[in-house]
Every structure is written in C-alpha cells, then in structure tokens.
Design an enzyme around this catalytic site. Sequence first.
Site, PDB file in Angstrom:
ATOM      1  N   SER A  53       0.695  -1.146  -0.055  1.00  0.00           N
ATOM      2  CA  SER A  53       0.159   0.120  -0.039  1.00  0.00           C
ATOM      3  C   SER A  53       0.735   1.460   0.092  1.00  0.00           C
ATOM      4  CB  SER A  53      -0.837   0.115   1.355  1.00  0.00           C
ATOM      5  OG  SER A  53      -1.573  -1.416   1.306  1.00  0.00           O
ATOM      6  N   SER A  55       1.770   5.390  -1.716  1.00  0.00           N
ATOM      7  CA  SER A  55       2.014   6.096  -2.750  1.00  0.00           C
ATOM      8  C   SER A  55       3.253   5.584  -3.534  1.00  0.00           C
ATOM      9  CB  SER A  55       2.435   7.605  -2.703  1.00  0.00           C
ATOM     10  OG  SER A  55       3.494   7.716  -1.716  1.00  0.00           O
ATOM     11  N   THR A  56       4.389   5.066  -3.213  1.00  0.00           N
ATOM     12  CA  THR A  56       5.451   4.628  -3.578  1.00  0.00           C
ATOM     13  C   THR A  56       5.236   3.137  -4.432  1.00  0.00           C
ATOM     14  OG1 THR A  56       6.856   5.022  -1.821  1.00  0.00           O
ATOM     15  CG2 THR A  56       7.875   3.759  -3.340  1.00  0.00           C
ATOM     16  N   ASP A 112       6.555  -3.391  -1.038  1.00  0.00           N
ATOM     17  CA  ASP A 112       5.908  -2.715  -0.236  1.00  0.00           C
ATOM     18  C   ASP A 112       6.666  -1.363   0.081  1.00  0.00           C
ATOM     19  OD1 ASP A 112       3.635  -1.500   1.156  1.00  0.00           O
ATOM     20  OD2 ASP A 112       3.549  -3.627   2.291  1.00  0.00           O
ATOM     21  N   ASP A 115       7.400   3.439   6.355  1.00  0.00           N
ATOM     22  CA  ASP A 115       7.532   4.748   7.090  1.00  0.00           C
ATOM     23  C   ASP A 115       8.932   5.220   7.552  1.00  0.00           C
ATOM     24  OD1 ASP A 115       4.461   5.228   6.578  1.00  0.00           O
ATOM     25  OD2 ASP A 115       4.394   3.728   8.205  1.00  0.00           O
ATOM     26  N   LYS A 125       5.858   0.352   9.822  1.00  0.00           N
ATOM     27  CA  LYS A 125       4.834   0.519   8.616  1.00  0.00           C
ATOM     28  C   LYS A 125       3.327   0.692   9.366  1.00  0.00           C
ATOM     29  CE  LYS A 125       4.914  -2.811   5.428  1.00  0.00           C
ATOM     30  NZ  LYS A 125       4.655  -1.801   4.546  1.00  0.00           N
ATOM     31  N   GLY A 127       1.529   3.686   8.443  1.00  0.00           N
ATOM     32  CA  GLY A 127       1.098   5.297   8.420  1.00  0.00           C
ATOM     33  C   GLY A 127      -0.067   5.053   7.327  1.00  0.00           C
ATOM     34  N   GLU A 134      -0.530  -6.025   5.303  1.00  0.00           N
ATOM     35  CA  GLU A 134       0.929  -5.870   4.837  1.00  0.00           C
ATOM     36  C   GLU A 134       1.859  -6.806   5.539  1.00  0.00           C
ATOM     37  OE1 GLU A 134       1.207  -1.153   3.759  1.00  0.00           O
ATOM     38  OE2 GLU A 134       1.687  -1.818   5.806  1.00  0.00           O
TER      39      GLU A 134
END
Length: 311
Positions: A53, A55-56, A112, A115, A125, A127, A134
Amino acid sequence: MDFPKPVSDASLPTTSTSAATQLSAIESAKRAAAQLAVKEHFNPEALYIGIGSGSTIVYVVEAIQELKDPRIQNILFVPTGYQSRQVILKAGLKDLKFDSLPADILIDVAFDGADEIDEDLNCIKGGGACLYQEKLVATQAAKFICVADHRKLQPRLLTKWPTVPIEVEPLAVTTVISALKRLGSPAPFVREGHIQKAGPIKTDQDNFIVDAPFPILLLFADIEQAAKQGGKELKGQGEDGQWEVQALAKEIKAIEGVLSVGLFVGENGLQAKARGKIAGGQKPIAAYFGMADGSVAVRATQDDGTVVLRK
C-alpha cells in the site's frame, strides 16, 4: 487529533513554488527506487506477487507494466488492502485475495513501502493503516522488498517517524492505551480521520489504529556495544524508556486487544528458508531508497546475514 507527519528537514524550502518542486523531487525519487527494485527482483515467470500500500507502490506497478512482458498477465497479484487492490485492477492485472492463496504456497516476492527503515532493515509500517494485511503478505513471501525515498532511510527507528502504529480491536482501545503507557509510551492516541467528526480511522478489518510514541529504538548491536565499552548497561527492556526494537514489538503484541504491531522485525524470508520453514519474514531482504540526487541507495542483507548499504 491529526496523525503527526514525519519531521521534515529544516533545510527544505518553505515557499509554495519550492515546496511543489520538493514534492516533485520526492516523487521522482520514489519512481527511481521502484524501477531498480523491480529490475532486480521482479520475475515475469512468478506465480504470485505481493503488492503493498501507499504512494510508492504505484510506481512499482508502473515499473512492472513498463516491462511489457506478456507473461505478466499470468501472474496473480496479492494486495495488502483496498487501495493496493485498486492499483492492481487499474493497471489491468489479475488480483488474488490473500485468503485465496493455496496452502503452503509462498508469494514469490512482495513489494511494499515503509514509514522508516533502520540499519538492520527493521521497519515501521502502518502510516496508511494497512499494517495487518501488509504483515500477512510479508510473512507469506519468499522475498519481501521495501521501496521508499531517502526520508525513510534512518539509522534507528523512531528517528524521524513519530510513532509506532498499532491495530487495535475497538473495544480494547482504553485498556491497550493504558498498557502502552505502562511500557513507557508518553501519549498514545487513537488516530482520527481527516474529518474529525467522522471519528477514528477504521482499517480494512474495521479496527482502530493507536499511534504510540516511544524514544528511538535500540538494536541488539547497541546493547552489545555498550557491554563491550563497560559503561552503563543497556538491556533494552524499557529501563529508562529504552527499548530494543524486537523486545518492544513482542511486548506490544502480547497486549490483549492488539491485532498487529507496525514494527516489522525478526527474520526475513531468506533466513526462514535457511531454517527449513515454509514461510517468509517480517523484515525485507532489501530496501531501495530514491535519493535526493537522483541515485538509488540499497540496504540489503548479505549471505552472512549482515546488512550493508550500497549507493
């Protein structure tokens, strides 16, 4: 209360034009990291690929599409939540829910974001509030690969990212927060949505996220180094507020009502395989960071188990 953002560099531009330029540079860094990660770890003959999940990961899927390999249409992509499933479907790829994976079958590789990632490849992770799924995908992947920008590259966890995200059953929120305070978190709180009157953010499992601040987390190496130097003894068990990262993850997970902890620690998939386990691992075997100068730095586990950073 809004979820606190990672502390930004004081040197970042403050004008709106400069801020837009900085944002564009960050997105370019994410894309560069994603492209190299896909180049080095994506196998078009794979059966199952995990897609995380954030934006990256959009750039990871973009890089996979750009390969234009017809074999990609035979791959089943396993999402970590609603958002990642939409990315998969929008790209015209085939998705598979995690609970539809065949028994005793590992995902070939999972991509994946994170953060924050420390020198030992431990990750924070959650955020984006998808930490439970995940973690499910990561621990069922033969290889877990993290993709991020340079802001996430840190020596220790909680250096800049402010809290440990924790997925909590709503009925247990009050008791979980009390237990976190006893572990040394000064002010854990339930994460609110962007519109406060709508109430707390809900995960895909209909749970709440509690964000718990702690002091910077130690590695085993810090404890060993302190012992060698003969100075103040470090145990990493919460004394003076100091926690070793794996010890803290274990203590939080043991609290009744906690479904998952946003600390990805312990074994990686290659270490699990070496011990004969049909399982992946919470930690990535490698993390790719898009740097401010356009290069990509890679923090990766070597054959002897050590982690090195290459640029």
